[in-house]
Design a protein around this motif. Structure first.
Motif, PDB file in Angstrom:
ATOM      1  N   CYS A   1      32.370  47.535  42.919  1.00 58.45           N
ATOM      2  CA  CYS A   1      33.354  46.481  43.208  1.00 58.45           C
ATOM      3  C   CYS A   1      34.480  47.043  44.072  1.00 58.45           C
ATOM      4  O   CYS A   1      35.001  48.114  43.794  1.00 58.45           O
ATOM      5  CB  CYS A   1      33.926  45.926  41.908  1.00 58.45           C
ATOM      6  SG  CYS A   1      35.246  44.731  42.215  1.00 58.45           S
TER       7      CYS A   1
ATOM      8  N   SER B   1      37.173  44.921  44.959  1.00 57.63           N
ATOM      9  CA  SER B   1      38.282  43.959  44.906  1.00 57.63           C
ATOM     10  C   SER B   1      39.480  44.526  44.157  1.00 57.63           C
ATOM     11  O   SER B   1      39.419  45.608  43.580  1.00 57.63           O
ATOM     12  CB  SER B   1      37.813  42.634  44.294  1.00 57.63           C
ATOM     13  OG  SER B   1      36.989  41.970  45.210  1.00 57.63           O
ATOM     14  N   ILE B   2      40.559  43.727  44.137  1.00 52.51           N
ATOM     15  CA  ILE B   2      41.883  44.256  43.822  1.00 52.51           C
ATOM     16  C   ILE B   2      42.004  44.849  42.410  1.00 52.51           C
ATOM     17  O   ILE B   2      42.572  45.919  42.233  1.00 52.51           O
ATOM     18  CB  ILE B   2      42.967  43.170  44.063  1.00 52.51           C
ATOM     19  CG1 ILE B   2      44.363  43.739  43.875  1.00 52.51           C
ATOM     20  CG2 ILE B   2      42.751  41.958  43.202  1.00 52.51           C
ATOM     21  CD1 ILE B   2      44.745  44.725  44.926  1.00 52.51           C
ATOM     22  N   CYS B   3      41.457  44.168  41.398  1.00 54.56           N
ATOM     23  CA  CYS B   3      41.622  44.676  40.026  1.00 54.56           C
ATOM     24  C   CYS B   3      40.966  46.043  39.880  1.00 54.56           C
ATOM     25  O   CYS B   3      41.555  46.991  39.340  1.00 54.56           O
ATOM     26  CB  CYS B   3      41.027  43.708  39.010  1.00 54.56           C
ATOM     27  SG  CYS B   3      41.897  42.163  38.917  1.00 54.56           S
ATOM     28  N   CYS B   4      39.743  46.141  40.359  1.00 56.96           N
ATOM     29  CA  CYS B   4      39.041  47.421  40.238  1.00 56.96           C
ATOM     30  C   CYS B   4      39.705  48.485  41.111  1.00 56.96           C
ATOM     31  O   CYS B   4      39.805  49.649  40.715  1.00 56.96           O
ATOM     32  CB  CYS B   4      37.571  47.256  40.617  1.00 56.96           C
ATOM     33  SG  CYS B   4      36.609  46.401  39.348  1.00 56.96           S
TER      34      CYS B   4
ATOM     35  N   CYS C   1      34.617  41.011  44.165  1.00 57.36           N
ATOM     36  CA  CYS C   1      34.672  40.916  42.698  1.00 57.36           C
ATOM     37  C   CYS C   1      33.314  40.643  42.043  1.00 57.36           C
ATOM     38  O   CYS C   1      32.603  39.711  42.397  1.00 57.36           O
ATOM     39  CB  CYS C   1      35.647  39.823  42.325  1.00 57.36           C
ATOM     40  SG  CYS C   1      35.901  39.668  40.563  1.00 57.36           S
ATOM     41  N   LEU C   2      32.982  41.482  41.057  1.00 60.80           N
ATOM     42  CA  LEU C   2      31.721  41.325  40.322  1.00 60.80           C
ATOM     43  C   LEU C   2      31.922  40.489  39.060  1.00 60.80           C
ATOM     44  O   LEU C   2      31.041  40.427  38.212  1.00 60.80           O
ATOM     45  CB  LEU C   2      31.164  42.704  39.951  1.00 60.80           C
ATOM     46  CG  LEU C   2      30.858  43.654  41.115  1.00 60.80           C
ATOM     47  CD1 LEU C   2      30.354  44.996  40.586  1.00 60.80           C
ATOM     48  CD2 LEU C   2      29.846  43.043  42.075  1.00 60.80           C
ATOM     49  N   ALA C   3      33.118  39.872  38.945  1.00 61.55           N
ATOM     50  CA  ALA C   3      33.455  39.018  37.795  1.00 61.55           C
ATOM     51  C   ALA C   3      33.516  39.805  36.500  1.00 61.55           C
ATOM     52  O   ALA C   3      33.151  39.314  35.430  1.00 61.55           O
ATOM     53  CB  ALA C   3      32.478  37.840  37.682  1.00 61.55           C
ATOM     54  N   LEU C   4      33.955  41.051  36.603  1.00 58.03           N
ATOM     55  CA  LEU C   4      34.128  41.898  35.421  1.00 58.03           C
ATOM     56  C   LEU C   4      35.509  42.548  35.488  1.00 58.03           C
ATOM     57  O   LEU C   4      35.683  43.721  35.147  1.00 58.03           O
ATOM     58  CB  LEU C   4      33.050  42.991  35.398  1.00 58.03           C
ATOM     59  CG  LEU C   4      31.619  42.518  35.210  1.00 58.03           C
ATOM     60  CD1 LEU C   4      30.643  43.547  35.737  1.00 58.03           C
ATOM     61  CD2 LEU C   4      31.354  42.228  33.741  1.00 58.03           C
ATOM     62  N   CYS C   5      36.500  41.776  35.922  1.00 58.12           N
ATOM     63  CA  CYS C   5      37.814  42.340  36.237  1.00 58.12           C
ATOM     64  C   CYS C   5      38.464  43.010  35.027  1.00 58.12           C
ATOM     65  O   CYS C   5      39.282  43.910  35.184  1.00 58.12           O
ATOM     66  CB  CYS C   5      38.737  41.266  36.786  1.00 58.12           C
ATOM     67  SG  CYS C   5      38.009  40.319  38.123  1.00 58.12           S
TER      68      CYS C   5
ATOM     69  N   CYS D   1      34.286  48.803  37.964  1.00 59.97           N
ATOM     70  CA  CYS D   1      32.933  48.531  37.496  1.00 59.97           C
ATOM     71  C   CYS D   1      31.942  48.597  38.655  1.00 59.97           C
ATOM     72  O   CYS D   1      32.321  48.565  39.822  1.00 59.97           O
ATOM     73  CB  CYS D   1      32.854  47.172  36.809  1.00 59.97           C
ATOM     74  SG  CYS D   1      33.280  45.821  37.889  1.00 59.97           S
TER      75      CYS D   1
HETATM   76  S1  FES Z   1      37.985  42.993  40.784  1.00 61.11           S
HETATM   77 FE1  FES Z   1      36.311  44.231  40.214  1.00 61.11          FE
HETATM   78  S2  FES Z   1      35.169  42.912  38.964  1.00 61.11           S
HETATM   79 FE2  FES Z   1      36.779  41.653  39.621  1.00 61.11          FE
END
Ligand code: FES
Length: 193
Positions: free
Chosen positions: A99, A101-104, A140-144, A149
């Motif tokens: 992933c 995206s921002i959270c990861c 995002c893999l929807a596992l934020c 992840c």
């Molecule tokens: S940001 Fe990584 S799973 Fe949503």
């Protein structure tokens, strides 16, 4: 810059090439048809089944899927090229999807990606020389809640630290899932078999 003209009327596959879809795969695709109002609607499950079987979707495979579903091959290409999940060229036996995206990323996703690159000696969109692993990143893999992840094929790996990479990649079962995605298209009576 030099422009290159491409003749779109020129076939990209040999019309005499042998079929690549097995009888079992053809039968499975046909089995989806009664569930949908149109043959087109069975295209996505068909793509999953064929990629699971062959590893990727060649032009020859697209043509055969189109024949089964009574579509134009361009409809198959249009659909599969929308999804990064589908490959049109050979890939590693296992695909690692990290992933980005921002959270990861906030939780160390970049360090995880660098650790995987270092361990495998490949960059994004590359495959190890032994054909075992390909590496890509996705949004995002929807596992934020569980960042950073990644997936190995369809198996989810949560909260992965750079120091976990060696152990995970050395595990021969790191891509084993209870039910492959392609089986999710089977009815309950079949999925339970
Ligand atoms: S940001 Fe990584 S799973 Fe949503």
């Amino acid at each position: 810059m030099v422009w290159q003209a491409i003749d779109r009327n020129e076939a990209v596959i040999d019309p005499e090439a042998p079929a690549v879809l097995s009888a079992a795969v053809r039968k499975k695709i046909e089995s989806f048809l009664p569930r949908y109002e149109t043959r087109l609607a069975a295209l996505l499950p068909a793509l999953h089944v064929v990629q699971d079987e062959l590893g990727y979707l060649s032009h020859q495979a697209m043509k055969e899927i189109a024949e089964i579903l009574e579509l134009h091959p361009s409809q198959v290409l249009d659909t599969l090229s929308f999804y990064t999940h589908f490959w049109t060229h050979p890939k590693g036996r296992k695909v690692i999807t990290v992933c980005r995206s921002i959270c990861c990323e906030t939780l160390g996703g970049n360090k995880l990606l660098e650790a995987i690159k270092a361990k495998l000696g490949i960059d994004e969109h590359e495959t190890t020389p032994d054909g075992e692993y390909s590496l890509v990143t996705e949004e995002c893999l929807a596992l934020c809640d569980y960042g950073p992840c990644m997936l190995i094929n369809e198996k989810v790996h949560k909260c992965v630290k750079p120091e976990d990479v060696g152990r995970i990649l050395d595990d021969p079962n790191n891509d084993v899932v209870d039910m492959p995605r392609s089986d999710l298209f089977d009815g309950p009576h079949e999925a339970g078999k």
